[in-house]
Design a protein around this motif. Structure first.
Motif: not given
Ligand code: CMP
Length: 141
Positions: A10, A50, A53, A56, A58, A62, A92, A103, A110-111, A113, A116
């Motif tokens: 990421k 994504y 998600h 969600r 977030f 994200l 995560t 991680r 958590i963002d 991280n 993936h």
């Protein structure tokens, strides 16, 4: 069984200059990089990737994070590659990630991280195909 899984380094980990350290962990664990590309994702690409998600809370953060800088995308191949990659990544939330995982060692939140990884055979198939055409994958055999 020999599997393939989709991995993303990421924007936070690319910015920290630890692509190579993360690749080294894959290789030392017996996973082979069979496709790779560096991309600065568009909003559309990140939203589509994504999509599961979308509802969600977030999701917007994200997508904003995943488009904030370049990512390194790879397909990994090896014995039980999906679970093996998840073991290497750790939880995560890096605060819950076991010592020695990617991680725990490289992620801040958590963002942001660091990585993936596909979470199931069905998502691995979808995610590898999302970023790589068949002729961009070089199986190790
Ligand atoms: P990733 O494996 O890329 O899949 C979705 C991402 O959403 C996840 O890693 C996290 O970086 C991010 N995320 C942010 N908040 C949460 C949350 N509460 N639960 C799960 N994932 C979250």
């Amino acid at each position: 069984a020999i599997e393939r899984t989709l991995s993303i380094v990421k924007p936070d980990a690319v910015a920290k200059n630890v692509i190579g350290e993360i690749y080294s962990r894959f290789e030392k664990a017996g996973l082979s990089i069979v496709a790779a590309k560096m991309v600065h994702l568009t909003q559309e690409q990140a939203e589509g990737f994504y999509a599961e998600h979308k509802e969600r809370p977030f999701f917007a953060d994200l997508v904003a994070f995943m488009t904030s800088g370049p990512v390194m995308i790879q397909a990994l191949e090896g014995e039980n590659a999906i679970a093996a990659n998840r073991d290497l990544m750790g939880a995560t939330n890096p605060k819950e990630a076991a010592a020695g995982t990617i991680r725990a060692d490289f992620a801040e939140s958590i963002d942001a991280n660091a990585v993936h990884g596909s979470d199931s055979p069905a998502s691995a198939e979808r995610e590898v195909a999302y970023f790589f055409a068949d002729n961009e994958i070089c199986p190790r055999g």
